[in-house]
Design a protein around this motif. Structure first.
Motif, PDB file in Angstrom:
ATOM      1  N   ALA A   1       0.832  -1.203   0.000  1.00 45.44           N
ATOM      2  CA  ALA A   1       0.000   0.000   0.000  1.00 45.44           C
ATOM      3  C   ALA A   1       0.869   1.257   0.000  1.00 45.44           C
ATOM      4  O   ALA A   1       0.630   2.190  -0.762  1.00 45.44           O
ATOM      5  N   ILE A   2       1.892   1.247   0.846  1.00 46.67           N
ATOM      6  CA  ILE A   2       2.783   2.411   0.924  1.00 46.67           C
ATOM      7  C   ILE A   2       3.547   2.575  -0.388  1.00 46.67           C
ATOM      8  O   ILE A   2       3.742   3.686  -0.875  1.00 46.67           O
ATOM      9  N   ASP A   3       3.945   1.441  -0.962  1.00 48.46           N
ATOM     10  CA  ASP A   3       4.624   1.478  -2.264  1.00 48.46           C
ATOM     11  C   ASP A   3       3.723   2.127  -3.319  1.00 48.46           C
ATOM     12  O   ASP A   3       4.198   2.780  -4.235  1.00 48.46           O
ATOM     13  N   LEU A   4       2.409   1.934  -3.162  1.00 49.45           N
ATOM     14  CA  LEU A   4       1.446   2.514  -4.100  1.00 49.45           C
ATOM     15  C   LEU A   4       0.951   3.874  -3.592  1.00 49.45           C
ATOM     16  O   LEU A   4      -0.212   4.227  -3.761  1.00 49.45           O
ATOM     17  N   TYR A   5       1.840   4.593  -2.948  1.00 53.62           N
ATOM     18  CA  TYR A   5       1.640   6.004  -2.592  1.00 53.62           C
ATOM     19  C   TYR A   5       0.658   6.251  -1.456  1.00 53.62           C
ATOM     20  O   TYR A   5       0.210   7.375  -1.261  1.00 53.62           O
TER      21      TYR A   5
END
Lengths: 275, 366
Positions: free
Chosen positions: A173-177
């Motif tokens: 999720a964090i990787d996807l901003y």
């Protein structure tokens, strides 16, 4: 599964043992349930089927007392559930997502200690604590005590579920901003929800039927359903007690079933990545 | 020399330590724009750590990371224009395929109509447009893999990071996905950084490969470079099969060296170009690939042949493998294609001459 089931049935003595256990566990409950429908005021003699005592619970001389007690029980259980589930969820995330740190095992033990400590000890200690700090016993002292002892019951199912959730979901999720909050809100929380609901239902039930601690910290004049029932029983058992008990039993069964069922749905929905 | 703008990712002197344990020693490498770059190495070599540093999940202990010329070492993961395909895919189990692909676009506040158009295009790219409303748990492993790819590609990252994405698939699917991944990379025109321990995967897909071991980059080059011209013993041993024979340099001969084998045999071989430290007396290994040795019946006296006894003859379908014990005691593997009908391969116990094909041996000092 079925093969193992058949095998256990073929053990010598299985039937006898199972029957004994079932009778010991459930016969008393069954008697209470059956006699709650007794037409006679006797608690041992069957006088025909009737709903008299259920009507009595809601309209009889003691109805007012039970109504107040039930209201107290339910409001305390609801608030204790919300508070303890919030605390337990934060604790579970903190414990499983923080890597290794000094005192982690000790913290785990501390969170779960209330389950292991004999309830009478907690009850006495809580009462002494409240009087030592000059806290007036009553509705609020019951609520605080309930929040505390509900935490481990809410914590265990949530932590168990969280253990099985790889931290790579949040990383994805964090990787996807997503921000940390968005990762929690949109990814971790929905995945965790079955565990949280299970924990909350468990906390609710534990709070609803707690007698011992409540009895110690409630002070004079404030009753919950269990303490009210106990008070009534002291003046002699009437079948209306059986009716109330049966109603409480139904609520408990309902909650436990829902809790188990939600847990199962959660397991099915995210069957682990196959292959 | 490449222009700065052609460089997608540059790592300079990147170090990573976990307490006392050193995960990356001093890694510097440059990944070109639109390149399929692979980090290849055994588990624990630091390749995943390196990927996580680029993604922003790990901080560097020292060194800098540049993305298209911009230093990003201090930028949090959710602000880096790179996306990751995780090893276990990590598809959000409570969201449909489409919602998964939309997630990054929504977090980036892409307008809804534009986002759903983009998600649709991505699902078409991975041929899953008919699965948009399914849950990840209703898909096969290969399909989940493609959703993960579509999800990571949807927000148009500058660089796509792939952490062993094929390792959870079965062999047939893995082979098909290699070709497909390469195709998708070319179509999308995005830099791919691919982490794997599978050398076949690396050789099939990569424009360039960085071979890593023990927190160091051992060699960077094309598939050809690292297979045919390994610069050290680790690379020679890790990539494909190698016969590594103890050997010593006796004479430098232009860009070749004369090597002495323990049996007293002299072999002329190539040497890695950046090895200026090699001089007569340098000890090392002679690396010969099993397929660069051919069985010859007649004794060859021109100096590039080995003699030994066949100890094992293994039929492998397309190939036959011979295990030959050389006269000085070391054993070598020989691989011969079975399509060569006329050739009768020796059985166990027979003495054979093994001819080293021209350019088939390479001296490695380290």
């Amino acid at each position: 599964m079925s093969a193992a089931g058949e095998r256990i049935k073929s053990y010598p003595g299985f039937g006898l043992l199972a029957a004994t256990c079932l009778v010991l566990l459930y016969a008393p409950l069954l008697v209470v349930m059956v006699y709650s429908f007794n037409d006679s005021p006797s608690i041992t003699r069957w006088g025909g089927f009737s709903l008299t005592w259920y009507v009595d619970v809601f309209t009889g001389v003691e109805a007012g007392k039970f109504k107040v007690a039930a209201w107290n029980s339910i409001t305390i259980a609801l608030m204790a559930t919300v508070a303890s589930t919030l605390i337990a969820t934060s604790a579970a995330i903190g414990m499983t997502r923080s890597g290794q740190w000094r005192g982690k095992s000790a913290s785990f033990a501390l969170i779960n200690l209330p389950i292991m400590v004999p309830e009478i000890v907690t009850a006495v200690a809580t009462l002494i604590f409240f009087s030592a700090i000059g806290f007036k016993t009553g509705y609020l002292s019951i609520l605080l005590a309930h929040i505390v002892f509900c935490i481990p019951f809410a914590y265990l199912p949530i932590a168990a579920r969280l253990q099985g959730v790889s931290s790579s979901y949040e990383e994805a999720a964090i990787d996807l901003y997503a921000s940390r909050w968005q990762a929690f809100r949109f990814v971790l929380l929905p995945i965790l929800l079955p565990g949280i609901i299970s924990g909350a239902l468990l906390a609710f039930i534990v709070s609803l039927d707690d007698f011992l601690i409540t009895n110690f910290v409630k002070g004079a004049g404030v009753e919950t359903l269990p303490t009210a029932i106990f008070g009534a029983v002291k003046q002699g058992i009437k079948p209306n007690i059986m009716a109330i008990s049966t109603l409480m039993l139904l609520v408990s069964i309902l909650f436990v079933t829902v809790s188990w069922w939600i847990g199962r749905i959660g397991e099915k929905a995210d069957a682990p990545v196959s292959e | 020399m490449t222009e700065v703008s052609d460089i997608a990712v540059q790592l300079s002197n990147v170090k990573k330590q976990y307490g006392e344990a050193v995960a990356l020693h001093d890694v510097s490498l440059t990944i070109n724009d639109k390149e399929f770059f692979t980090l290849l190495g055994p588990s624990g070599c630091g390749k995943t750590t390196l990927l996580r540093i680029i993604a922003g999940f790990e901080n560097v202990t020292a060194g800098s990371v540049f993305l298209h010329g911009k230093e990003i070492a201090s930028l949090p993961a959710n602000q880096r224009p790179v996306n990751t395909v995780f090893q276990q895919y990590s598809l959000f189990p409570h969201m449909s395929v489409e919602e998964n692909v939309l997630f990054g676009l929504q977090m980036r506040k892409v307008p809804t109509s534009q986002a759903s158009k983009r998600a649709k295009a991505m699902l078409e790219l991975v041929q899953l447009e008919n699965f948009a409303s399914r849950l990840p748990s209703q898909l096969s492993g290969g399909q989940q893999q493609r959703v993960a790819l579509a999800r990571a590609l949807a927000p148009e990252p500058e660089v796509l990071l792939l952490d062993e994405p094929l390792s959870a698939l079965d062999l047939k699917l893995r082979q098909a996905m290699r070709i497909e991944l390469k195709q998708i990379q070319e179509e999308a025109g995005i830099t791919f950084i691919f982490v794997t321990h599978d050398q076949e995967e690396a050789l099939t897909m990569s424009d360039r490969i960085a071979v890593m071991s023990a927190g160091n980059v051992q060699q960077i080059g094309t598939s050809h470079d690292i297979y045919d011209a390994p610069t050290n013993r680790f690379v020679a041993d890790f990539i494909g099969e190698s016969n590594l024979l103890d050997s010593e340099v006796v004479k430098i001969d232009g860009d070749r060296v004369q090597c002495l084998l323990p049996g007293g045999l002299h072999v002329s071989s190539t040497v890695s170009d950046n090895n200026s430290s090699i001089k007569p007396g340098t000890k090392g290994h002679l690396c010969i690939r099993p397929e660069r040795l051919s069985v010859s019946n007649a004794a060859d006296t021109n100096g590039n042949s080995l003699t030994g006894v066949v100890v094992r003859h293994i039929y492998l379908g397309t190939d036959t493998q011979l295990v030959v014990e050389l006269t000085h005691g070391q054993t070598v593997q020989v691989r011969t294609q079975n399509s060569d009908q006329g050739l009768r391969l020796p059985a166990a116990g027979e003495t054979v001459n093994l001819h080293i094909q021209s350019g088939g041996s390479r001296f490695l000092s380290a």
